[in-house]
Design a protein around this motif. Structure first.
Motif, PDB file in Angstrom:
ATOM      1  N   SER A   1       0.839  -1.215   0.000  1.00 19.84           N
ATOM      2  CA  SER A   1       0.000   0.000   0.000  1.00 19.84           C
ATOM      3  C   SER A   1       0.866   1.254   0.000  1.00 19.84           C
ATOM      4  N   GLY A   2       2.174   1.075  -0.093  1.00 15.96           N
ATOM      5  CA  GLY A   2       3.069   2.231  -0.038  1.00 15.96           C
ATOM      6  C   GLY A   2       3.500   2.696  -1.416  1.00 15.96           C
ATOM      7  N   ASN A   3       4.595   3.445  -1.416  1.00  8.58           N
ATOM      8  CA  ASN A   3       5.092   4.054  -2.656  1.00  8.58           C
ATOM      9  C   ASN A   3       6.466   3.497  -2.994  1.00  8.58           C
ATOM     10  N   LEU A   4       6.725   3.329  -4.307  1.00 11.36           N
ATOM     11  CA  LEU A   4       8.003   2.785  -4.761  1.00 11.36           C
ATOM     12  C   LEU A   4       8.757   3.833  -5.587  1.00 11.36           C
ATOM     13  N   PHE A   5      10.020   4.031  -5.245  1.00  9.72           N
ATOM     14  CA  PHE A   5      10.834   5.024  -5.942  1.00  9.72           C
ATOM     15  C   PHE A   5      12.138   4.377  -6.413  1.00  9.72           C
TER      16      PHE A   5
END
Ligand code: 6PG
Length: 233
Positions: A224-228
């Protein structure tokens, strides 16, 4: 969907990534900003940038807690130790108190015991009960074989879906302790830091539409998070 930032040089990459981490830490509404540090050589430049005059007084060090995404099965004084590298390049110069440093205890009788203990350390800190702890940020490197943390191609640890930490590379001269996919993918933010000519091929494969090889790094998908991705040539 991943956010990809490309820098011309490693120096620019470290500045970009330091600014990114600073913005996350400043925006975080949580009591603590919890970071799982990456090992290897690339992140050293980032850690040194974070304590450079340009950044050292801007980070909210007092709310930051540091863990490791993986560790080599060596003493913390060994030159291969990820803990030693991070302490020397950032944590000590920044004056981070011991109570904010949560390293893998590699003095236990086996890699398995260390991994088990590290899982308890993490769960005790987050007090998340049966829930998987959610790190503010997990920093990851990328090997030219597509590994990340100590999740290497063909290692049984790739199939670990219950434990949050595990021993890895047990058949090699240098066993590892690693966070597993369930723990990494539970993070609020996951950021790869990749630099160097030697990573160009693996990066182009991983970013290609139908990559035929299921590299371990490709299973890093935040639930549910963000990928960078922070990349420099
Ligand atoms: C380690 C790391 C490992 C590393 C990659 C890339 O303990 O070595 O966790 O996953 O991030 O091997 O390493 P470099 O950044 O040194 O290329």
């Amino acid at each position: 969907m991943a956010v990809i930032s490309r820098a011309e040089t490693p120096e620019e990459l470290f500045t970009q990534t330091a600014e990114f981490i600073l913005s996350l830490a400043e925006k975080s509404k949580d009591k603590f900003f919890t970071v799982a540090l990456a090992g290897g050589s690339t992140p050293k430049g980032l850690y040194q940038r974070m304590i450079s005059p340009q950044f050292i007084n801007r980070f909210p060090w007092e709310k930051m807690h540091f863990f490791w995404g993986d560790e080599r099965w060596v003493s913390s004084s060994d030159s291969r130790s990820n803990e030693r590298m991070a302490r020397e390049s950032m944590l000590s110069p920044a004056g981070v108190p011991e109570s904010h440093i949560h390293a893998v205890d590699t003095s236990l009788p086996s890699p398995q015991a260390s991994a088990e203990n590290y899982g308890v350390v993490i769960r005790d800190f987050f007090k998340s009960g049966s829930q998987i702890p959610r790190f503010s940020l997990v920093l990851l490197g990328l090997g030219d074989d597509g590994h990340t943390a100590s999740l290497f191609p063909g290692d049984p640890v790739l199939n670990e879906n219950e434990k949050i930490t595990a021993a890895a590379k047990l058949e090699t001269p240098e066993p590892r302790i690693t966070m597993t996919y369930p723990l990494i993918n539970a993070a609020e933010n996951i950021a790869f830091l990749v630099s160097g000519e030697s990573k160009k091929k693996i990066l182009s494969e991983i970013f290609s539409k139908n990559c035929p090889v299921p590299y371990p790094a490709m299973k890093i998908r935040p639930s549910s998070g963000n990928l960078f991705w922070f990349i420099s040539g």
